[in-house]
Scaffold this motif. Structure first.
Motif, short mmCIF file in Angstrom:
data_model
loop_
_atom_site.label_atom_id
_atom_site.label_comp_id
_atom_site.label_asym_id
_atom_site.label_seq_id
_atom_site.Cartn_x
_atom_site.Cartn_y
_atom_site.Cartn_z
N ALA A 45 -3.39 -0.63 4.54
CA ALA A 45 -4.22 0.82 4.24
C ALA A 45 -3.94 2.02 4.82
O ALA A 45 -4.38 2.56 4.50
N GLU A 46 -3.67 1.40 6.26
CA GLU A 46 -3.09 2.19 7.33
C GLU A 46 -4.46 3.35 7.14
O GLU A 46 -4.15 4.35 6.91
N THR A 47 -5.27 2.40 7.10
CA THR A 47 -6.96 3.73 8.11
C THR A 47 -6.28 4.62 9.54
O THR A 47 -7.18 5.24 9.27
N GLN A 48 -5.52 4.12 10.12
CA GLN A 48 -5.58 5.06 11.01
C GLN A 48 -3.85 5.39 11.18
O GLN A 48 -3.10 5.36 12.25
N GLY A 49 -3.37 5.15 10.12
CA GLY A 49 -1.64 4.61 9.84
C GLY A 49 -1.34 4.07 9.44
O GLY A 49 -1.96 2.58 9.98
N PRO A 50 0.63 3.15 9.95
CA PRO A 50 0.87 2.10 9.81
C PRO A 50 0.14 1.23 11.22
O PRO A 50 0.04 1.53 12.24
N GLY A 51 0.52 0.15 10.89
CA GLY A 51 -0.31 -1.03 11.56
C GLY A 51 -2.06 -1.67 11.14
O GLY A 51 -2.60 -2.05 12.58
N TRP A 52 -2.91 -0.56 11.05
CA TRP A 52 -4.30 -0.41 11.38
C TRP A 52 -4.70 -0.96 9.63
O TRP A 52 -5.11 -0.57 8.88
N GLY A 53 -5.67 -2.22 10.11
CA GLY A 53 -6.99 -1.89 8.95
C GLY A 53 -7.90 -1.34 9.25
O GLY A 53 -8.05 -0.95 10.09
#
Length: 380
Positions: A304-312
């Motif tokens: 989902a990249e909620t704050q960019g790559p690596g973030w759910g």
């Protein structure tokens, strides 16, 4: 677990803060850093009102925008604990007329879980182009249109097509505004009273709510501009990711404005830190430890990249799944979000850290270089 050395950390934070001010990226800020419950950095810098030369103070009140989301989410989870709300219940149980459709005309069920995780298929006006359906329907993001009622905004939102089938993807949305409306239906009182009883009063957050308790301490909002940020006025549109968000700073001063669960609160950095510390330490006195465990789980997947790559995403905040993919020094499980009026916060539970950076500058204080500089200064 890493214990920060206070003097070098303070020097790095001072440098980051002064650099952002000297380069006219922000007008003013309050930055707080706590580790293992001890405040190791507390600094107010720049101006709360540049034109009046009124200096920023630590007790300044800011329009919090999306910092309201985790607070209202915490209130909703109190309802879950009390058996008044269930996460898999459909929205129509309380709002029977709220049945937005997919482009094919079908009307899938939207649950409380979908709203809390932004997987409902709803969206925001500021995340679509100017000719998008939210703009055509004049849907408020909870940042504009002073005096608008929640019922009217939900009636407009119910007509807009869903972006996707609920649960199938992630899109930041007005979901927490709907949660606020549901809490009002369940309780019979307004959202401000509910949030006060469930969250802010138990934590003694005396300066935080859906109105401004002391206008003399309210920071003037500014928007990104060149050669320096510009003072906000109602109706200002501020560029973000090639699109634009519309703000009405007077909204929170209009008692007829609906209490936006996603964007409608004001408060101080100290109050925000106190709330974050309650979350970091297991939820007391507002939530049970098992509830915090549910809220801090990653529910949507890092794709989902909620704050960019690596973030759910959990309930109320993004959750860091892969620090390497994110290019972040924060530990896995770090919680993070911000606010459109220029704010960023995070909780690194593995390292005992709670960090609050409230600025009065949109969007630099939420998505700009300032946020990375502050984060990296914390970790060195």
């Amino acid at each position: 677990m890493t214990r920060l050395q206070v003097s070098p950390t303070s020097a790095r934070l001072d440098t980051a803060l002064q650099k952002a001010l000297a380069e006219h990226r922000i007008v003013g800020a309050v930055v707080l850093v706590a580790q293992h419950g001890e405040v190791i950095y507390r600094k107010a810098a720049g101006f709360a009102d540049r034109e009046a030369r009124r200096e920023m103070r630590p007790d300044m009140i800011f329009r919090l925008a999306s910092i309201a989301k985790p607070i209202v989410t915490a209130a909703a989870m109190r309802f879950v604990e009390e058996g008044l709300l269930t996460l898999d219940a459909p929205v129509t149980k309380w709002l029977p007329n709220f049945r937005p459709a997919l482009p094919d005309g079908s009307r899938p069920a939207i649950t409380i879980h979908h709203l809390l995780t932004h997987t409902s298929g709803l969206g925001y006006s500021f995340l679509e182009p100017a000719d998008g359906p939210y703009h055509q329907l004049h849907i408020s993001d909870g940042l504009d249109q002073p005096g608008l009622s929640l019922d009217e905004n939900l009636s407009r939102l119910a007509v807009a097509p869903l972006y996707f089938k609920p649960g199938s993807s992630w899109r930041y949305s007005l979901g927490i505004d709907i949660v606020g409306g549901i809490l009002e239906k369940i309780d019979g009182r307004g959202l401000p009273e509910i949030v006060r009883e469930k969250v802010t009063a138990p934590l003694s957050l005396q300066d935080t709510g859906f109105s401004v308790v002391d206008l003399s301490r309210l920071a003037v909002p500014y928007a990104d501009g060149h050669p320096e940020p510009v003072r906000m006025t109602d109706g200002i549109a501020v560029s973000l990711y090639g699109l634009a968000a519309t703000f009405a700073p007077s909204r929170i001063l209009d008692a007829q404005s609906y209490p936006s669960g996603g964007a409608g609160m004001a408060g101080t950095a100290d109050d925000v830190l106190r709330f974050l510390e309650a979350i970091r330490t297991g939820g007391a006195p507002i939530l049970k430890a098992e509830t915090i465990k549910t809220m801090t789980m990653e529910h949507v997947g890092p794709q989902a990249e909620t704050q960019g790559p690596g973030w759910g995403f959990g309930y109320g905040w993004a959750v860091l799944v892969d620090p390497a993919a994110a290019g972040s020094p924060q530990a896995p499980g770090t919680l993070q979000w911000g606010g459109a009026y220029g704010h960023k916060w995070f909780i690194d539970r593995a390292n005992g850290l709670s960090v609050v950076a409230l600025t009065n500058t949109t969007f630099e204080g939420m998505t700009g270089k300032f946020t990375i500089d502050i984060r990296d200064a914390v970790y060195g």
